[in-house]
Write a protein that holds these residues in place. Structure first.
Motif, mmCIF file in Angstrom:
data_model
loop_
_atom_site.group_PDB
_atom_site.id
_atom_site.type_symbol
_atom_site.label_atom_id
_atom_site.label_comp_id
_atom_site.label_asym_id
_atom_site.label_seq_id
_atom_site.Cartn_x
_atom_site.Cartn_y
_atom_site.Cartn_z
ATOM 1 N N LEU A 33 40.192 27.083 28.060
ATOM 2 C CA LEU A 33 39.859 28.508 28.095
ATOM 3 C C LEU A 33 41.135 29.298 27.855
ATOM 4 O O LEU A 33 42.104 29.164 28.601
ATOM 5 C CB LEU A 33 39.250 28.868 29.450
ATOM 6 N N VAL A 34 41.144 30.086 26.782
ATOM 7 C CA VAL A 34 42.310 30.904 26.446
ATOM 8 C C VAL A 34 42.013 32.347 26.839
ATOM 9 O O VAL A 34 41.186 33.019 26.219
ATOM 10 C CB VAL A 34 42.652 30.818 24.956
ATOM 11 N N ASP A 35 42.670 32.808 27.888
ATOM 12 C CA ASP A 35 42.488 34.126 28.499
ATOM 13 C C ASP A 35 41.157 34.198 29.244
ATOM 14 O O ASP A 35 40.271 33.348 29.053
ATOM 15 C CB ASP A 35 42.645 35.258 27.492
ATOM 16 N N THR A 36 41.042 35.208 30.107
ATOM 17 C CA THR A 36 39.885 35.265 31.014
ATOM 18 C C THR A 36 39.341 36.675 31.208
ATOM 19 O O THR A 36 38.565 36.897 32.136
ATOM 20 C CB THR A 36 40.265 34.677 32.391
ATOM 21 N N GLY A 37 39.721 37.622 30.342
ATOM 22 C CA GLY A 37 39.189 38.967 30.459
ATOM 23 C C GLY A 37 39.688 39.705 31.687
ATOM 24 O O GLY A 37 40.624 39.288 32.377
ATOM 25 N N TYR A 38 39.054 40.838 31.939
ATOM 26 C CA TYR A 38 39.316 41.642 33.137
ATOM 27 C C TYR A 38 38.780 40.924 34.389
ATOM 28 O O TYR A 38 37.882 40.076 34.277
ATOM 29 C CB TYR A 38 38.596 42.983 33.046
ATOM 30 N N PRO A 39 39.259 41.299 35.573
ATOM 31 C CA PRO A 39 38.625 40.773 36.790
ATOM 32 C C PRO A 39 37.119 41.022 36.817
ATOM 33 O O PRO A 39 36.348 40.164 37.267
ATOM 34 C CB PRO A 39 39.341 41.537 37.915
ATOM 35 N N GLY A 40 36.704 42.172 36.303
ATOM 36 C CA GLY A 40 35.283 42.507 36.289
ATOM 37 C C GLY A 40 34.460 41.733 35.284
ATOM 38 O O GLY A 40 33.226 41.857 35.259
ATOM 39 N N ASP A 41 35.108 40.933 34.450
ATOM 40 C CA ASP A 41 34.396 40.132 33.443
ATOM 41 C C ASP A 41 34.032 38.735 33.948
ATOM 42 O O ASP A 41 33.556 37.913 33.155
ATOM 43 C CB ASP A 41 35.272 39.967 32.185
ATOM 44 N N ARG A 42 34.235 38.460 35.222
ATOM 45 C CA ARG A 42 34.095 37.082 35.701
ATOM 46 C C ARG A 42 32.732 36.486 35.389
ATOM 47 O O ARG A 42 32.631 35.339 34.941
ATOM 48 C CB ARG A 42 34.362 36.993 37.197
ATOM 49 N N GLU A 43 31.658 37.225 35.638
ATOM 50 C CA GLU A 43 30.330 36.668 35.375
ATOM 51 C C GLU A 43 30.152 36.360 33.899
ATOM 52 O O GLU A 43 29.501 35.368 33.536
ATOM 53 C CB GLU A 43 29.246 37.634 35.866
ATOM 54 N N GLN A 44 30.737 37.168 33.021
ATOM 55 C CA GLN A 44 30.670 36.891 31.587
ATOM 56 C C GLN A 44 31.470 35.641 31.227
ATOM 57 O O GLN A 44 31.064 34.862 30.365
ATOM 58 C CB GLN A 44 31.187 38.086 30.787
ATOM 59 N N VAL A 45 32.618 35.450 31.875
ATOM 60 C CA VAL A 45 33.408 34.248 31.628
ATOM 61 C C VAL A 45 32.595 33.012 31.989
ATOM 62 O O VAL A 45 32.494 32.047 31.201
ATOM 63 C CB VAL A 45 34.730 34.280 32.427
ATOM 64 N N LEU A 46 31.979 33.022 33.159
ATOM 65 C CA LEU A 46 31.192 31.873 33.602
ATOM 66 C C LEU A 46 29.976 31.670 32.702
ATOM 67 O O LEU A 46 29.625 30.537 32.350
ATOM 68 C CB LEU A 46 30.776 32.061 35.057
ATOM 69 N N ALA A 47 29.346 32.784 32.300
ATOM 70 C CA ALA A 47 28.184 32.676 31.421
ATOM 71 C C ALA A 47 28.567 32.122 30.054
ATOM 72 O O ALA A 47 27.817 31.341 29.458
ATOM 73 C CB ALA A 47 27.516 34.043 31.271
ATOM 74 N N SER A 48 29.738 32.496 29.569
ATOM 75 C CA SER A 48 30.160 32.012 28.249
ATOM 76 C C SER A 48 30.411 30.511 28.272
ATOM 77 O O SER A 48 30.098 29.807 27.303
ATOM 78 C CB SER A 48 31.405 32.765 27.775
ATOM 79 N N LEU A 49 30.947 29.998 29.372
ATOM 80 C CA LEU A 49 31.124 28.551 29.492
ATOM 81 C C LEU A 49 29.773 27.842 29.460
ATOM 82 O O LEU A 49 29.613 26.820 28.780
ATOM 83 C CB LEU A 49 31.876 28.220 30.783
#
Length: 248
Positions: A33-49
């Motif tokens: 995973l290269v970069d992780t967005g804003y703190p508020g993007d966490r659910e999107q990060v997990l959903a993208s995985l």
């Protein structure tokens, strides 16, 4: 909410978060995973995985281009929750620990508030955790020179200026450059489209950021995956040179 995940090359996915992109490099269900967005993007990060058939447990490492909040957002969460190593350039490790902060200030935003897009961007950034305190407790320098032994085999490329330890990631076998904020293709505060530097207020040392475009211009590739804006197809060299011309 459906997360905007685009497969842009074999095993390579560009994810558009809220104003910031991250990249997933897949090898089976294991990913980098290269970069992780804003703190508020966490659910999107997990959903993208999940959308690429992976999971946070299968993330071999988090690579961070630079330690601004809109790229570092969920790095400590993944490290603390799943034991995922977080790697950066040597010069960026203390930045990730928040021993110092090279980031656009409220004063910078106020002075540039007359520019189109700046105030809406700032409001979004604040709501998304842009001013949150999200240090990585135990960040690590890249474990080797050259290609990293991780899914995608990314090669870190030091591109200082935006921050001292900014790094892009080159995938020479697939002709991909993950450029972070050293070279972008758009931003809510920019009226330009296509390859460009971010507006001046975002760079710690603008002259070094301009010089780093020459480093990127020396890399072979035909697909640019920036930290902000859409994927850009075409020679990386031409994209970097176009951004340099626009910056002068």
């Amino acid at each position: 909410m459906q997360t905007d995940v685009q497969q842009v090359a074999d095993g390579t996915y560009l994810v558009h978060g809220s104003n910031t992109n991250w990249v997933i490099l897949a090898d089976g269900d294991a990913v980098t995973l290269v970069d992780t967005g804003y703190p508020g993007d966490r659910e999107q990060v997990l959903a993208s995985l999940a959308q690429v058939g992976s999971s946070p447990e299968a993330v071999a490492a988090v690579l961070i281009t630079h330690a601004h909040n809109d790229h570092l957002g969920s790095a400590e969460y993944l490290r603390a929750t799943y034991g995922t190593p977080v790697y950066l350039h040597d010069d960026e490790v203390p930045h990730a620990r928040r021993e110092f902060l090279h980031q656009v200030t409220v004063g910078d935003v106020v002075r540039n508030g007359w520019r189109p897009g700046v105030l809406p961007w700032a409001l979004h950034a604040i709501r998304s955790g842009g001013k949150a305190h999200v240090p990585v407790t135990d960040p690590e320098a890249f474990p080797s020179k050259g290609a990293l032994d991780l899914p995608g085999r990314p090669v870190p490329v030091h591109t200082p200026g935006h921050t001292d330890g900014h790094a892009a990631f080159h995938l020479p076998d697939s002709g991909v450059l993950i450029s972070g904020d050293a070279l972008v293709s758009g931003h809510p505060t920019s009226r330009l489209t296509g390859p460009q530097l971010l507006p001046d207020m975002f760079h710690h040392e603008r002259a070094r950021a301009v010089a780093s475009l020459d480093v990127l211009a020396a890399l072979e590739g035909d697909l640019l995956l920036p930290g902000h804006g859409p994927a850009h197809r075409g020679p990386v060299r031409e994209a970097a040179l176009q951004a340099r011309e626009r910056a002068l």
